[in-house]
Design a protein around this motif. Structure first.
Motif, PDB file in Angstrom:
ATOM      1  N   LYS A  18       0.812  -1.213   0.000  1.00 20.96           N
ATOM      2  CA  LYS A  18       0.000   0.000   0.000  1.00 20.96           C
ATOM      3  C   LYS A  18       0.849   1.268   0.000  1.00 20.96           C
ATOM      4  O   LYS A  18       0.466   2.286  -0.565  1.00 20.96           O
ATOM      5  CB  LYS A  18      -0.905  -0.021   1.237  1.00 20.96           C
ATOM      6  N   HIS A  30       0.865   2.668  12.303  1.00 19.35           N
ATOM      7  CA  HIS A  30      -0.027   1.504  12.288  1.00 19.35           C
ATOM      8  C   HIS A  30       0.447   0.441  11.306  1.00 19.35           C
ATOM      9  O   HIS A  30       0.284  -0.756  11.537  1.00 19.35           O
ATOM     10  CB  HIS A  30      -1.485   1.908  12.003  1.00 19.35           C
ATOM     11  N   TYR A  31       1.070   0.867  10.211  1.00 21.34           N
ATOM     12  CA  TYR A  31       1.610  -0.069   9.223  1.00 21.34           C
ATOM     13  C   TYR A  31       2.820  -0.795   9.803  1.00 21.34           C
ATOM     14  O   TYR A  31       2.952  -2.021   9.681  1.00 21.34           O
ATOM     15  CB  TYR A  31       1.976   0.720   7.965  1.00 21.34           C
ATOM     16  N   ASN A  33       3.431  -1.238  12.955  1.00 14.63           N
ATOM     17  CA  ASN A  33       2.929  -2.102  14.024  1.00 14.63           C
ATOM     18  C   ASN A  33       2.298  -3.373  13.470  1.00 14.63           C
ATOM     19  O   ASN A  33       2.376  -4.433  14.087  1.00 14.63           O
ATOM     20  CB  ASN A  33       1.931  -1.348  14.901  1.00 14.63           C
ATOM     21  N   TRP A  34       1.674  -3.275  12.306  1.00 14.25           N
ATOM     22  CA  TRP A  34       1.117  -4.463  11.659  1.00 14.25           C
ATOM     23  C   TRP A  34       2.227  -5.476  11.381  1.00 14.25           C
ATOM     24  O   TRP A  34       2.087  -6.674  11.662  1.00 14.25           O
ATOM     25  CB  TRP A  34       0.396  -4.083  10.361  1.00 14.25           C
ATOM     26  N   PHE A  35       3.350  -4.989  10.840  1.00 15.15           N
ATOM     27  CA  PHE A  35       4.489  -5.877  10.598  1.00 15.15           C
ATOM     28  C   PHE A  35       4.998  -6.469  11.909  1.00 15.15           C
ATOM     29  O   PHE A  35       5.348  -7.645  11.970  1.00 15.15           O
ATOM     30  CB  PHE A  35       5.628  -5.138   9.893  1.00 15.15           C
ATOM     31  N   ARG A  37       3.363  -7.205  14.536  1.00 15.08           N
ATOM     32  CA  ARG A  37       2.442  -8.250  14.979  1.00 15.08           C
ATOM     33  C   ARG A  37       2.459  -9.483  14.075  1.00 15.08           C
ATOM     34  O   ARG A  37       2.319 -10.609  14.536  1.00 15.08           O
ATOM     35  CB  ARG A  37       1.005  -7.714  15.030  1.00 15.08           C
ATOM     36  N   ASN A  38       2.607  -9.262  12.783  1.00 16.58           N
ATOM     37  CA  ASN A  38       2.448 -10.342  11.810  1.00 16.58           C
ATOM     38  C   ASN A  38       3.747 -10.872  11.218  1.00 16.58           C
ATOM     39  O   ASN A  38       3.727 -11.850  10.487  1.00 16.58           O
ATOM     40  CB  ASN A  38       1.525  -9.874  10.669  1.00 16.58           C
ATOM     41  N   GLN A  53      10.112   0.674  13.184  1.00 13.29           N
ATOM     42  CA  GLN A  53       8.988   0.474  14.103  1.00 13.29           C
ATOM     43  C   GLN A  53       9.412   0.799  15.533  1.00 13.29           C
ATOM     44  O   GLN A  53       8.683   1.445  16.281  1.00 13.29           O
ATOM     45  CB  GLN A  53       8.473  -0.971  14.007  1.00 13.29           C
ATOM     46  N   HIS A  57       7.737   3.708  17.615  1.00 11.72           N
ATOM     47  CA  HIS A  57       7.047   3.297  18.847  1.00 11.72           C
ATOM     48  C   HIS A  57       7.561   4.064  20.071  1.00 11.72           C
ATOM     49  O   HIS A  57       6.794   4.362  20.983  1.00 11.72           O
ATOM     50  CB  HIS A  57       7.229   1.794  19.049  1.00 11.72           C
TER      51      HIS A  57
END
Length: 73
Positions: A18, A30-31, A33-35, A37-38, A53, A57
Motif C-alpha cells: 500500500k 499503524h503499518y 505495528n502491523w508488521f 504483529r504479523n 517500528q 514506537h
C-alpha cells in the motif's frame, strides 16, 4: 543496528504494498505495528522496518529529521 541504518531509513523507499514508493521514515506507525504483529519481511528490508517500528514506537522520529535530504526541484 549498523552505522548507516538511520541514513538508509530517510533514503530508502518501501518496495511493495500500500505504501510502495514512500520513504521508510514516512511509513505510518499503524503499518509498522502491523508488521511487528504479523512478521517483518526477511532480510535487510525486514531489519530496517523493525528498526523503524522501534524508533516510531518510542517517539524517536525527530532524531531522523536532521538526516533528511531536502527535496530537489
Amino acid at each position: 543496528m549498523q552505522a548507516d541504518d538511520l541514513e538508509t531509513l530517510v533514503r530508502q523507499t518501501m518496495p511493495f504494498g500500500k505504501y510502495k514508493g514512500r520513504l521508510l521514515v514516512d511509513l505510518p506507525g499503524h503499518y509498522l505495528n502491523w508488521f511487528a504483529r504479523n512478521g517483518f519481511p526477511k532480510g535487510e528490508l525486514g531489519r530496517l522496518l523493525a528498526l523503524m517500528q522501534e524508533i516510531d514506537h518510542n517517539g524517536l522520529k525527530p532524531i531522523l529529521a536532521r538526516l533528511r535530504v531536502p527535496p530537489q526541484g
